[in-house]
Design a protein around this motif. Sequence first.
Motif, short mmCIF file in Angstrom:
data_model
loop_
_atom_site.label_atom_id
_atom_site.label_comp_id
_atom_site.label_asym_id
_atom_site.label_seq_id
_atom_site.Cartn_x
_atom_site.Cartn_y
_atom_site.Cartn_z
N VAL A 98 11.20 23.69 16.76
CA VAL A 98 11.47 24.17 15.40
C VAL A 98 10.25 24.95 14.88
CG1 VAL A 98 11.84 23.43 13.02
CG2 VAL A 98 13.12 22.34 14.88
N SER A 136 23.13 21.65 18.68
CA SER A 136 22.21 20.70 18.07
C SER A 136 22.67 20.30 16.67
CB SER A 136 20.83 21.35 17.97
OG SER A 136 19.99 20.59 17.14
N ALA A 137 22.33 19.08 16.30
CA ALA A 137 22.63 18.61 14.95
C ALA A 137 21.82 19.36 13.90
CB ALA A 137 22.35 17.12 14.86
N THR A 138 20.79 20.09 14.35
CA THR A 138 19.98 20.89 13.41
C THR A 138 20.82 21.93 12.68
OG1 THR A 138 18.62 21.07 15.37
CG2 THR A 138 17.69 21.95 13.37
N TYR A 160 15.31 28.16 14.83
CA TYR A 160 15.87 27.48 16.00
C TYR A 160 17.32 27.07 15.73
CZ TYR A 160 17.02 23.44 18.91
OH TYR A 160 17.67 22.55 19.73
N TYR A 189 23.85 17.69 19.70
CA TYR A 189 23.03 16.50 19.93
C TYR A 189 22.27 16.10 18.69
CZ TYR A 189 23.13 18.86 24.50
OH TYR A 189 23.49 19.55 25.62
N ASN A 191 19.23 13.00 18.36
CA ASN A 191 17.87 12.95 18.94
C ASN A 191 17.88 12.31 20.34
OD1 ASN A 191 17.63 13.21 15.98
ND2 ASN A 191 15.44 13.07 16.36
N ILE A 215 5.49 10.90 21.51
CA ILE A 215 4.19 10.57 20.87
C ILE A 215 3.94 9.07 20.96
CG2 ILE A 215 2.92 10.54 18.68
CD1 ILE A 215 4.20 13.25 18.03
N LEU A 227 -0.24 6.61 16.03
CA LEU A 227 0.95 7.34 15.59
C LEU A 227 0.79 7.66 14.11
CD1 LEU A 227 3.98 8.26 15.82
CD2 LEU A 227 4.57 5.90 15.19
N GLU A 228 0.93 8.93 13.77
CA GLU A 228 0.93 9.30 12.35
C GLU A 228 2.37 9.27 11.89
OE1 GLU A 228 -0.91 13.17 12.24
OE2 GLU A 228 -2.92 12.30 12.43
N ILE A 229 2.67 8.39 10.96
CA ILE A 229 4.04 8.30 10.45
C ILE A 229 4.15 9.21 9.23
CG2 ILE A 229 5.80 6.79 9.46
CD1 ILE A 229 4.72 4.54 11.18
N TYR A 230 5.06 10.17 9.35
CA TYR A 230 5.17 11.18 8.30
C TYR A 230 5.99 10.69 7.11
CZ TYR A 230 3.41 14.20 12.04
OH TYR A 230 2.68 14.75 13.04
N ARG A 243 16.69 8.54 11.89
CA ARG A 243 17.34 9.47 12.82
C ARG A 243 18.30 8.71 13.72
NH1 ARG A 243 15.08 12.08 9.78
NH2 ARG A 243 13.73 13.89 10.02
N TYR A 245 19.00 8.16 17.42
CA TYR A 245 18.41 8.32 18.75
C TYR A 245 19.42 7.95 19.82
CZ TYR A 245 14.12 8.59 16.05
OH TYR A 245 13.17 8.96 15.13
N VAL A 283 11.64 5.11 11.59
CA VAL A 283 10.45 5.23 12.45
C VAL A 283 9.88 3.84 12.71
CG1 VAL A 283 8.11 6.19 12.62
CG2 VAL A 283 9.93 7.57 11.61
N ASP A 309 11.16 18.09 7.11
CA ASP A 309 11.87 16.85 7.45
C ASP A 309 12.88 16.47 6.38
OD1 ASP A 309 10.88 16.31 9.93
OD2 ASP A 309 9.49 14.74 9.31
N1 UFG Z 1 7.84 11.42 13.09
C1 UFG Z 1 6.69 10.77 12.69
N2 UFG Z 1 5.55 11.03 13.36
C2 UFG Z 1 5.48 11.90 14.42
C3 UFG Z 1 6.67 12.56 14.83
C4 UFG Z 1 7.83 12.29 14.13
O1 UFG Z 1 6.70 9.98 11.74
O2 UFG Z 1 4.40 12.09 14.99
C5 UFG Z 1 9.10 11.12 12.37
C6 UFG Z 1 9.72 12.33 11.69
O3 UFG Z 1 9.17 12.52 10.41
C7 UFG Z 1 11.19 11.94 11.70
C8 UFG Z 1 11.35 11.12 12.99
O4 UFG Z 1 10.05 10.70 13.32
O5 UFG Z 1 11.47 11.11 10.62
C9 UFG Z 1 11.91 11.92 14.15
O6 UFG Z 1 11.17 13.11 14.33
P1 UFG Z 1 11.32 14.03 15.64
O7 UFG Z 1 10.32 15.13 15.53
O8 UFG Z 1 11.26 13.18 16.86
O9 UFG Z 1 12.82 14.57 15.54
P2 UFG Z 1 13.52 15.48 14.42
O10 UFG Z 1 14.71 14.71 13.96
O11 UFG Z 1 12.60 15.93 13.38
O12 UFG Z 1 13.97 16.76 15.24
C10 UFG Z 1 14.64 16.64 16.47
C11 UFG Z 1 14.21 17.76 17.39
C12 UFG Z 1 14.80 19.05 16.96
C13 UFG Z 1 16.26 18.91 16.83
C14 UFG Z 1 16.62 17.80 15.87
C15 UFG Z 1 18.11 17.58 15.87
O13 UFG Z 1 12.81 17.89 17.39
O14 UFG Z 1 14.55 20.02 17.95
O15 UFG Z 1 16.01 16.59 16.29
O16 UFG Z 1 18.53 17.16 14.63
F1 UFG Z 1 16.79 20.05 16.39
#
Ligand code: UFG
Length: 350
Positions: A98, A136-138, A160, A189, A191, A215, A227-230, A243, A245, A283, A309
Amino acid sequence: MAIILVTGGAGFIGSHACLRLLETGNEIISLDSYVNSSKNVFKAINKICELKGINHELIKIYECDILDKKSVEDIFQNSINNNKEIQGVIHFAGLKSVKESEANPHKYWEVNFGGTLNLLKVMKNFNCRKLVFSSSATIYGETNKFPIAEDSQIKPINPYGKTKAAVEQLLLDIYNSEPNKWSITNLRYFNPVGSHHSGLIGEDPKGVPNNLFPIICKVANGEIEKLEIYGCDWPTIDGTGIRDYIHIEDLVEGHKKALELMFSEKKTSYRCINLGCGHGVSVLEMVKTFEKANNCRIKKVFEPRREGDVAKTYADISLAKKILGWKPKRSLYDVCKDGWKWAKTNPNGY
Ligand code: UFG
């Protein structure tokens, strides 16, 4: 049993799909540029096949970029010359970051859209009209209605996602132009995570991973300190992002079922189907399950929310259950166990 072209056959999802299709008696032709993947994955696939007594000679691999239309044509022509005419295609090849898509939209439109257009022209010329597309679900817009069903609004917010939505639109137009000829399934898809239960193939992200699961694995093996939790203030059960998974082996089973359906039905079809586990996981839940499954501690710290996010997303998978007769069989615990099995034994990938 069919002869299937898998574009992006060396990638994370593509490699697991190749293996599953081989296991179920299909012949595979893999096309991959190896820009984001490694040819070595096929050594690992061969090893699994040997262990399981599967004939790995039923896979033929080509180094090819889908932007190079002539090379794609050559693959279709070769397969005819070898009396192995390609009967269907699963199209995974494409770019999937992305962040990178925001910095370099040209590249994403060129590869994801332009590459698919090339493939479709060649398919038409060779009268190959069965396609499963890796969507993708995106592509779904922000919503308050959960779980997310296939008829939810399509409104991607990054380049993307826009390329994936545009390819779906293109595929619909192509289907409508010859509705008695094409059968097309877009699999959306959520995740995809984990790895094959053997631990011999898995996700091998190039560079620093952005996604949660790889990660966590790198924190577990000490490569990343914590791990940095966003975000800890999302409107969710524990404040962290939610999410859907889905275990990679369940995901590729969905592809197998989609292909089987196309080959078994007399009528053509155009379908869009979600593939996810059907429920949300935070998470913190993911971290806890990983720790329990693998008897380890994941060091973590809360950071501000990541740009782009959303609080939560998870799939309505009733259509996949109804149409494909598919449902996920593996748990989050399996995801964590299998994913770590691969990551711990292959810290540098292939
Ligand atoms: N997260 C963290 N820390 C990190 C990475 C992620 O806290 O270091 C959190 C994110 O904030 C989110 C969750 O973990 O809440 C999942 O994040 P991912 O990056 O693993 O996945 P995303 O759902 O953001 O995105 C993924 C793919 C995209 C795809 C999308 C489909 O990266 O390519 O799913 O919906 F398009």
